[in-house]
Design a protein around this motif. Structure first.
Motif, PDB file in Angstrom:
ATOM      1  N   UNK A   1       0.824  -1.315  -0.126  1.00 61.64           N
ATOM      2  CA  UNK A   1       0.014   0.101   0.000  1.00 61.64           C
ATOM      3  C   UNK A   1       1.005   1.173  -0.032  1.00 61.64           C
ATOM      4  N   UNK A   2       1.923   1.104   0.814  1.00 67.70           N
ATOM      5  CA  UNK A   2       2.776   2.281   0.778  1.00 67.70           C
ATOM      6  C   UNK A   2       3.396   2.618  -0.540  1.00 67.70           C
ATOM      7  N   UNK A   3       3.869   1.590  -1.186  1.00 67.48           N
ATOM      8  CA  UNK A   3       4.465   1.712  -2.626  1.00 67.48           C
ATOM      9  C   UNK A   3       3.535   2.402  -3.516  1.00 67.48           C
ATOM     10  N   UNK A   4       2.260   2.029  -3.566  1.00 65.99           N
ATOM     11  CA  UNK A   4       1.145   2.220  -4.328  1.00 65.99           C
ATOM     12  C   UNK A   4       1.005   3.937  -4.321  1.00 65.99           C
ATOM     13  N   UNK A   5       0.970   4.312  -2.842  1.00 65.52           N
ATOM     14  CA  UNK A   5       0.700   5.418  -2.507  1.00 65.52           C
ATOM     15  C   UNK A   5       1.774   6.471  -3.320  1.00 65.52           C
ATOM     16  N   UNK A   6       3.098   5.923  -2.887  1.00 64.48           N
ATOM     17  CA  UNK A   6       4.234   6.720  -3.378  1.00 64.48           C
ATOM     18  C   UNK A   6       4.216   7.008  -4.946  1.00 64.48           C
ATOM     19  N   UNK A   7       3.918   5.886  -5.601  1.00 60.31           N
ATOM     20  CA  UNK A   7       3.732   5.979  -7.109  1.00 60.31           C
ATOM     21  C   UNK A   7       2.596   6.776  -7.467  1.00 60.31           C
ATOM     22  N   UNK A   8       1.522   6.605  -6.908  1.00 62.77           N
ATOM     23  CA  UNK A   8       0.355   7.406  -7.519  1.00 62.77           C
ATOM     24  C   UNK A   8       0.597   9.178  -7.133  1.00 62.77           C
ATOM     25  N   UNK A   9       1.430   9.093  -6.070  1.00 62.00           N
ATOM     26  CA  UNK A   9       1.598  10.727  -5.633  1.00 62.00           C
ATOM     27  C   UNK A   9       2.561  11.220  -6.680  1.00 62.00           C
ATOM     28  N   UNK A  10       3.399  10.446  -6.898  1.00 63.52           N
ATOM     29  CA  UNK A  10       4.487  10.885  -7.954  1.00 63.52           C
ATOM     30  C   UNK A  10       3.944  11.096  -9.250  1.00 63.52           C
ATOM     31  N   UNK A  11       3.160  10.330  -9.729  1.00 67.44           N
ATOM     32  CA  UNK A  11       2.425  10.572 -10.955  1.00 67.44           C
ATOM     33  C   UNK A  11       1.618  11.736 -10.842  1.00 67.44           C
ATOM     34  N   UNK A  12       0.762  11.880  -9.767  1.00 74.64           N
ATOM     35  CA  UNK A  12      -0.078  13.120  -9.847  1.00 74.64           C
ATOM     36  C   UNK A  12       0.576  14.553  -9.625  1.00 74.64           C
ATOM     37  N   UNK A  13       1.910  14.509  -8.928  1.00 73.73           N
ATOM     38  CA  UNK A  13       2.562  15.580  -8.793  1.00 73.73           C
ATOM     39  C   UNK A  13       3.326  15.845 -10.324  1.00 73.73           C
ATOM     40  N   UNK A  14       3.547  14.849 -10.912  1.00 72.14           N
ATOM     41  CA  UNK A  14       4.122  15.298 -12.206  1.00 72.14           C
ATOM     42  C   UNK A  14       3.390  15.662 -13.137  1.00 72.14           C
ATOM     43  N   UNK A  15       2.324  15.231 -13.106  1.00 70.50           N
ATOM     44  CA  UNK A  15       0.869  15.723 -13.985  1.00 70.50           C
ATOM     45  C   UNK A  15       0.738  17.054 -13.780  1.00 70.50           C
ATOM     46  N   UNK A  16       0.514  17.418 -12.378  1.00 73.35           N
ATOM     47  CA  UNK A  16       0.479  18.823 -12.001  1.00 73.35           C
ATOM     48  C   UNK A  16       1.411  19.597 -12.572  1.00 73.35           C
ATOM     49  N   UNK A  17       2.607  19.440 -12.354  1.00 75.26           N
ATOM     50  CA  UNK A  17       3.542  20.355 -12.814  1.00 75.26           C
ATOM     51  C   UNK A  17       3.779  20.408 -14.338  1.00 75.26           C
ATOM     52  N   UNK A  18       3.537  19.353 -14.927  1.00 77.63           N
ATOM     53  CA  UNK A  18       3.699  19.252 -16.459  1.00 77.63           C
ATOM     54  C   UNK A  18       2.327  20.040 -16.982  1.00 77.63           C
ATOM     55  N   UNK A  19       1.101  20.162 -16.177  1.00 74.30           N
ATOM     56  CA  UNK A  19       0.160  20.904 -16.551  1.00 74.30           C
ATOM     57  C   UNK A  19       0.278  22.542 -16.322  1.00 74.30           C
ATOM     58  N   UNK A  20       0.989  22.705 -15.386  1.00 72.72           N
ATOM     59  CA  UNK A  20       1.262  24.245 -14.883  1.00 72.72           C
ATOM     60  C   UNK A  20       2.348  24.779 -15.928  1.00 72.72           C
ATOM     61  N   UNK A  21       3.241  23.915 -16.176  1.00 72.88           N
ATOM     62  CA  UNK A  21       4.355  24.324 -17.215  1.00 72.88           C
ATOM     63  C   UNK A  21       3.798  24.655 -18.445  1.00 72.88           C
ATOM     64  N   UNK A  22       2.946  23.633 -19.023  1.00 76.28           N
ATOM     65  CA  UNK A  22       2.109  23.939 -20.369  1.00 76.28           C
ATOM     66  C   UNK A  22       1.458  25.191 -20.345  1.00 76.28           C
ATOM     67  N   UNK A  23       0.748  25.502 -19.386  1.00 78.71           N
ATOM     68  CA  UNK A  23      -0.237  26.754 -19.373  1.00 78.71           C
ATOM     69  C   UNK A  23       0.499  27.913 -19.370  1.00 78.71           C
ATOM     70  N   UNK A  24       1.863  27.790 -18.554  1.00 70.54           N
ATOM     71  CA  UNK A  24       2.636  29.072 -18.664  1.00 70.54           C
ATOM     72  C   UNK A  24       3.229  29.023 -19.966  1.00 70.54           C
ATOM     73  N   UNK A  25       3.806  28.339 -20.556  1.00 70.43           N
ATOM     74  CA  UNK A  25       4.523  28.266 -21.865  1.00 70.43           C
ATOM     75  C   UNK A  25       3.393  28.868 -22.751  1.00 70.43           C
ATOM     76  N   UNK A  26       2.214  28.276 -22.926  1.00 68.09           N
ATOM     77  CA  UNK A  26       1.153  28.919 -23.736  1.00 68.09           C
ATOM     78  C   UNK A  26       1.072  30.360 -23.435  1.00 68.09           C
ATOM     79  N   UNK A  27       1.058  30.900 -22.390  1.00 66.23           N
ATOM     80  CA  UNK A  27       0.909  32.200 -21.895  1.00 66.23           C
ATOM     81  C   UNK A  27       2.099  33.149 -22.395  1.00 66.23           C
ATOM     82  N   UNK A  28       3.319  32.704 -22.223  1.00 64.65           N
ATOM     83  CA  UNK A  28       4.588  33.374 -22.529  1.00 64.65           C
ATOM     84  C   UNK A  28       4.428  33.537 -24.276  1.00 64.65           C
ATOM     85  N   UNK A  29       3.906  32.371 -24.819  1.00 66.68           N
ATOM     86  CA  UNK A  29       3.910  32.393 -26.189  1.00 66.68           C
ATOM     87  C   UNK A  29       2.862  33.448 -26.850  1.00 66.68           C
ATOM     88  N   UNK A  30       1.627  33.396 -26.157  1.00 64.55           N
ATOM     89  CA  UNK A  30       0.727  34.462 -26.455  1.00 64.55           C
ATOM     90  C   UNK A  30       1.277  36.023 -26.127  1.00 64.55           C
TER      91      UNK A  30
END
Length: 646
Positions: free
Chosen positions: A53-82
């Motif tokens: 269960x601990x490992x599953x939580x770690x993997x899920x947290x890592x995936x969720x964090x990386x997804x949020x970071x990627x989403x935020x980065x993409x939005x900022x890149x789009x704003x800078x481009x505009x």
């Protein structure tokens, strides 16, 4: 998306490590129980479920964090481009607007001229190159790019064409000398790229009509058209060439076959001679291979006027440019009295022009000067006095031997107090007291200014430095026949500009072609002069009775030119033939100076000649000065001009 790639490279090892640990734990549990256990929700230590269960939580947290970071980065890149696209678009619009408001090229609506070159041709002119722009209407405006145009790519060099940073031939000044030099350069080097820089808003134009023919025009819109009728009745423009003759300054680099460009409204404020470059008043730098300084001069003013205050200065005209002509024309139609201070060429021409207008409008025209008679520094005293009477007949009130002591403004009227106590009241003053050569660039360029004559000191080839020449009013040159000189006349600007242009292309010719100058005191009195004409020199004159053909008007009708120096050709000066008609007895009427020849002597050698109401004979006078011989009887020399034939 470009930013997500390095982020994933950092998170991928952690995800892979977590996945590996989970698989190992499941494998161990399967070996112990004989099968792969189902995942159970348990908090106890049994079967290692808590670790899974601990490992599953770690993997899920890592995936969720990386997804949020990627989403935020993409939005900022789009704003800078505009934001970047918006900035580029606004810059394009701003550049276009500024270019339309203050174009680098002069306003194309200045002259409405269609005639051909006004200056003498320096040689065979090259045919227009296919690279030069096709003629366009003088009143056409520069096309403005549409605001809805698609923005340029991000990597484009510029939103608009750039002004050239290098000119093989750089001509400073936009007057007659510069234009003559440009034509001469192009005649010898048809592919030459020539850039003229002038602080005036106008394309190159001739100055003599500003004080002569323009004042006699019947066209009420002459101040706008700047077209005039010559004495011979033909109409022409004050401009040497229409706008279509020139190429745009920003197109000079790309003109494969060269051309002449004029950068108007810009002043050269600094010269770096070692670096072969100049700086303009807007800090733009332009480098050059060869440079001509033809900055002309600025009108002098009387110190008593300069010290009189702002009210007096507002009602004083220093006559030199097109704007001065327009201003004085307007003033002359709205005041009752104008006083011209100065008895030289300009003052006398303006006095006669305004005097002729006074007969129609009732304008009072006063001319005052310190000499005893009109043109007193040039003409012998007897002829100066005779000319003064002729000017009076043009409607001008003459005040001679007038030294101005002070000028004041009282009740909107100017009061001119002379040193002998005389008081003159007037509405407006025209100060025509000479020209000061413009030598502003001497200090930064390290060029020598002549202490006696003023102007840039140059050699017989009009050269100041190895790749710098000077021509026109600003040149103090060495005349191989008459010595060190500085001349302020139209024909000299043509001659010196043409010579400088030839020498800039490697001709290495000395100054020997004597320029002439002329002045008209109305349509009936005119004279042409050459060499050193100074009333302090001894003179010998031969006069004859004038006929109806001996006037400026008749002379231009015969030659077909308005600018009389244009009728000159060097070929006609080779072999003058004396008239076979004997000269009349010397006891001619001393008060009848209808036409004649005045010789100016220095050490018994003729150094100057005035042809008084004698026209189209200047090549003969030029040859006499060029020969530099002593003459035992100047009456015999006068026969060369055939003044007694008519």
């Amino acid at each position: 998306m470009l930013t997500c790639r390095p982020v994933w490279k950092k998170l991928a090892p952690l995800a892979r490590a977590s996945s590996t640990v989970c698989r190992q734990n499941l494998r161990r549990a399967g070996l112990k129980n004989g099968s792969i256990p189902a995942v159970r929700m348990s908090t106890g230590p049994r079967g290692g479920g808590g670790e899974n269960q601990l490992y599953v939580l770690l993997v899920g947290g890592a995936c969720l964090g990386s997804g949020l970071y990627a989403y935020k980065t993409i939005k900022e890149d789009q704003q800078r481009y505009q934001d970047r696209i918006a900035e580029i678009s606004s810059r394009q619009h701003k550049t276009t607007t500024e270019k339309a408001a203050v174009p680098i090229q002069s306003k194309l609506s200045t002259p409405k001229a269609t005639e051909t070159e006004a200056l003498p041709e320096p040689g065979p002119q090259a045919a227009p190159s296919p690279e030069e722009p096709s003629p366009q209407a003088p009143d056409a405006e520069v096309a403005i790019p549409s605001e809805t145009a698609e923005p340029p790519p991000v990597d484009s060099t510029s939103a608009s064409l750039k002004l050239t940073s290098h000119a093989p031939y750089l001509l400073i000044g936009g007057g007659t000398a510069s234009f003559a030099a440009a034509r001469s350069i192009r005649a010898r080097d048809p592919g030459a790229k020539v850039l003229i820089v002038t602080d005036e808003p106008d394309l190159p134009y001739m100055r003599p009509p500003l004080s002569k023919e323009l004042w006699f025009s019947d066209d009420p819109s002459v101040t706008e058209t700047l077209r005039f009728k010559q004495w011979n009745g033909k109409e022409r423009s004050i401009y040497f060439q229409p706008p279509s003759f020139y190429i745009k300054p920003e197109e000079l680099d790309s003109a494969v076959n060269g051309g002449v460009a004029v950068l108007t409204g810009k002043k050269v404020v600094h010269m770096d001679v070692r670096g072969n470059k100049v700086k303009l008043d807007d800090d733009i730098e332009i480098s050059y291979d060869k440079c001509l300084i033809a900055t002309g001069g600025v009108p002098r003013n009387l110190q008593v006027i300069e010290r009189a205050g702002e009210e007096v200065m507002k009602k004083t005209t220093l006559f030199r440019k097109i704007e001065d002509f327009k201003s004085l024309d307007k003033v002359s139609r709205n005041v009752k009295s104008i006083t011209i201070i100065g008895g030289g060429f300009l003052g006398s021409e303006l006095a006669c022009a305004l005097g002729r207008r006074s007969t129609e409008s009732g304008l009072e025209v006063i001319q005052m000067f310190p000499e005893k008679g009109n043109m007193g520094k040039v003409l012998p005293e007897y002829l100066s006095n005779w000319t003064t009477e002729k000017v009076k007949k043009e409607g001008v009130k003459i005040i001679s031997e007038a030294l101005v002591k002070s000028v004041t403004s009282k009740d909107d009227i100017l009061e001119i107090k002379l040193k002998d106590g005389r008081l003159v009241k007037t509405d407006h003053i025209v100060a025509a007291v000479g020209l000061e050569p413009n030598v502003d660039l001497a200090k930064s360029a390290g060029l020598e200014v002549d202490s006696d004559f003023g102007g840039y000191r140059v050699n017989a080839e009009l050269q100041a430095r190895s790749n710098i020449w000077v021509a026109g009013d600003a040149a103090c040159f060495y005349d191989i026949r008459l010595g060190r000189r500085r001349v302020e006349h139209h024909d000299h600007a043509v001659v010196s500009g043409r010579l400088a242009g030839e020498n800039m292309t490697g001709a290495s010719k000395p100054y020997w072609h004597q320029s002439m100058f002329w002045s008209d005191l109305g349509p009936d009195i005119g004279y042409e002069a050459i060499g050193i004409v100074d009333s302090s020199l001894p003179t010998v004159a031969v006069f004859a009775k004038a006929t109806a053909k001996d006037t400026p008007k008749a002379a231009t009708e015969l030659s077909g030119t308005g600018i009389r120096s244009e009728s000159e050709t060097e070929d006609t000066a080779t072999s003058p033939v004396a008239s076979s008609t004997p000269a009349p007895a010397v006891e001619q009427n001393k008060d009848d100076y209808g036409k004649g020849v005045i010789f100016y002597l220095r050490d018994k050698v003729v150094v100057g000649i005035i042809l008084w109401n004698v026209f189209n004979r200047m090549p003969i006078a030029r040859k006499i000065i060029k020969d530099g011989e002593e003459h035992a009887d100047l009456n015999e020399v006068a026969k060369l001009f055939n003044i007694h034939d008519d």
